[in-house]
Design an enzyme around this catalytic site. Structure first.
Site, PDB file in Angstrom:
ATOM      1  CE1 TYR A   1      -3.939   1.862  -0.174  1.00 53.51           C
ATOM      2  CE2 TYR A   1      -3.270   2.869   1.893  1.00 53.51           C
ATOM      3  CZ  TYR A   1      -4.103   2.838   0.789  1.00 53.51           C
ATOM      4  OH  TYR A   1      -5.089   3.773   0.650  1.00 53.51           O
TER       5      TYR A   1
ATOM      6  CE  LYS B   1      -8.011   2.976   2.465  1.00 53.27           C
ATOM      7  NZ  LYS B   1      -7.102   4.117   2.572  1.00 53.27           N
TER       8      LYS B   1
END
Length: 550
Positions: free
Chosen positions: A90, A163
């Site tokens: 991420y 996510k």
């Protein structure tokens, strides 16, 4: 289902982990080497290969290959290296991945791509992407406000894919029950649109009634196909993020991570700082530098907490000073968004005695106890500004949250040194501990990943019908309650290394809040058991291959 289909379905594929019996049952003989590996052996082998990569982008691409092939292996590997992998999978590495998505594209990674130029196909596109899976969580973006890098069109699909990875790795949400969605409404990034490899619509972003109609058709179609889903909005532009949340929050179970997620994790950090300093949030003056979606969301969440702790709305609102590129925002400042208008100061407060066109002047005028940066203006929290703040505050709370690293308002080490160790610091990106005058200062990362996985698990486990302020406040308090306030140099937020532990704690607090308020769609006798039943664990003991046998 053919052996070829099984091996190419990442939700059921075990690769060399298929037993001899399974290979015979699913027609895999001759399609795999003879050796049967355990999941742990596959993890060890994959990590050895990962360790040979020399850049974070190369590491991310390698992990995505595993993700595309075998979800169980990917999450087993991820769960053993959460702290190491989080910035790779991420933020901040995902920013580079998004910027180069059109160059690096290999597979769509089970995302749904919806085009505003073909709105009649929304239902079929969602159905094709879900492929019969029981979708409980949908993460959607239109990619206008990606991290600190702006409009990246269809490339932004990587942000919702990442996510959802964190949802699963941190909180154990079943990866077969999530769906990333990108709303391709065009892009105003003309350099991107002109690139011959760009994968999305090349026209300017569609706005206004046609845009909102398209979004509404998506929401209705998703609700119809995935009843009771949790809808997560991600990286919408400042003109739309709050507006869409206002429309749909009263109607469905929905959550905007930029508006609310950032707000509740920052609130948790501020509450942790208050515990360390022995102060009350209701006594603080707050400057938010950067009045976009995140800055407004943070201000709203902090103000809501002040009201929950006894202040009236007027009293709470008076404690906020919002600064953007125009300087301190006043009610007559041109071009204010609805969110900014709520925090704009009365024009009567404008004075010739202070230059409020820049942050330095506002600091000198206000003397805040809390300063939060979401400006994407690197180095804007200067030594002079920080020391001016610290001169009027014993334990200044300073959160330079802009990311990636190159956009941060200040470095944690500088903030500690400039304030002689008095600053309580939270950053938007991982920061090393700071050793200063014999004390080791742990720097809390105000990463939304600390919050939204547990929040999502709690909402899904409790079958919540709505998400309200009370639920979000309970989530913040659950996270802040983990801070070790009695240690010298204590962090205002717990470390990412404990994310699985406190995601479960947040989930239970959230689920209990849902049940306490009667917002659960089905009766729940035991919240802890409900959370446990909803938690997926990467294992070959039970995988979707069991469904193939039924």
């Amino acid at each position: 289902m053919s052996g070829f289909t099984v091996l190419n379905n990442p939700f059921i594929n075990k690769g060399t982990g298929f037993s001899k019996e399974e290979r015979e049952e699913f027609g895999l003989q001759g399609m795999l080497p003879e050796a049967v590996q355990t999941l742990d052996e596959q993890v060890d082998q994959a990590y050895e290969q990962y360790s040979e990569k020399t850049s974070n982008l190369e590491r991310r691409l390698f992990l995505m290959q595993i993700f595309d092939t075998n979800r169980t292996l990917f999450y087993k590997l991820f769960s053993g290296h959460v702290t190491e992998f989080m910035p790779v999978v991420y933020d901040p590495t995902v920013a580079e991945s998004i910027e180069r998505y059109h160059e690096l594209f290999m597979r769509p990674q089970d995302a749904a791509f919806l085009s505003i130029d073909d709105p009649d196909s929304i239902e079929s596109r969602l159905r094709h992407a879900a492929d019969g899976r029981d979708i409980r969580l949908v993460a959607v973006t239109d990619s206008e406000g990606i991290l600190g890098i702006g409009d990246w069109g269809v490339n932004g699909v990587d942000i919702v894919i990442g996510k959802l990875m964190v949802y699963t790795a941190a909180a154990g949400i079943d990866p077969s029950q999530v769906l990333p969605v990108v709303l391709d409404v065009g892009t105003n990034n003309r350099e991107l649109a002109a690139n011959p490899w760009y994968q999305g619509n090349r026209h300017q972003r569609i706005r206004g009634e046609r845009y909102y109609d398209f979004v509404d058709r998506f929401v209705q179609a998703a609700e119809l196909q995935f009843p009771g889903m949790l809808l997560h909005w991600e990286d919408f532009g400042r003109e739309n993020a709050q507006h869409l949340l206002d429309i749909y929050q009263p109607k469905i179970t929905t959550f905007n991570d930029d508006v609310q997620g950032t707000g509740i994790v920052v609130l948790a950090g501020v509450l942790g700082a208050m515990e360390i300093a022995g102060q009350s949030i209701t006594e603080q003056k707050v400057i938010t530098f950067g009045a976009g979606t995140a800055g407004v969301g943070i201000a709203n969440q902090l103000m809501d907490e002040m009201m929950r702790q006894g202040l009236s709305e007027q009293e709470a609102r008076q404690r906020f000073f919002m600064v953007d590129k125009q300087g301190l925002l006043f009610e007559d400042t041109p071009g204010l968004t609805p969110g900014q208008k709520a925090f704009a100061r009365p024009s009567s407060e404008r004075t010739n005695d202070a230059d409020t066109s820049a942050l330095q002047g506002v600091i000198s005028l206000v003397h805040p106890g809390i300063m939060i940066g979401t400006s994407t203006c690197p180095g804007s929290f200067t030594k002079q500004i920080v020391q001016d703040m610290a001169a009027h505050c014993e334990r200044p709370v300073i959160f330079p949250l802009s990311n990636p690293t190159k956009l941060a308002e200040a470095k944690a080490q500088d903030l500690i040194e400039w304030t002689d160790g008095r600053a309580l610091v939270g950053t938007g990106i991982p920061a090393d501990d700071v050793n200063y005058h014999g004390v080791r200062y742990h720097i809390g990362q105000a990463n939304n990943a600390l919050m939204y996985p547990g929040l999502g698990l709690g909402l899904i486990a409790s079958k919540a019908t709505r998400v309200n302020g009370e639920i979000l406040s309970r989530a913040s308090h659950a996270l802040s309650g983990i801070v070790k306030t009695d240690e010298a140099g204590a962090a205002v937020l717990p470390p990412v290394s404990r994310i699985t532990e406190f995601s479960r704690r947040i989930a239970q607090s959230v689920a209990q809040s849902v049940v306490d308020q009667g917002l659960n769609a089905e009766a729940i006798d035991d919240v802890s058991k409900a959370v446990e039943r909803s938690t997926w664990v990467p294992s070959y003991d039970h995988t979707p291959t069991d469904d193939l046998r039924s």
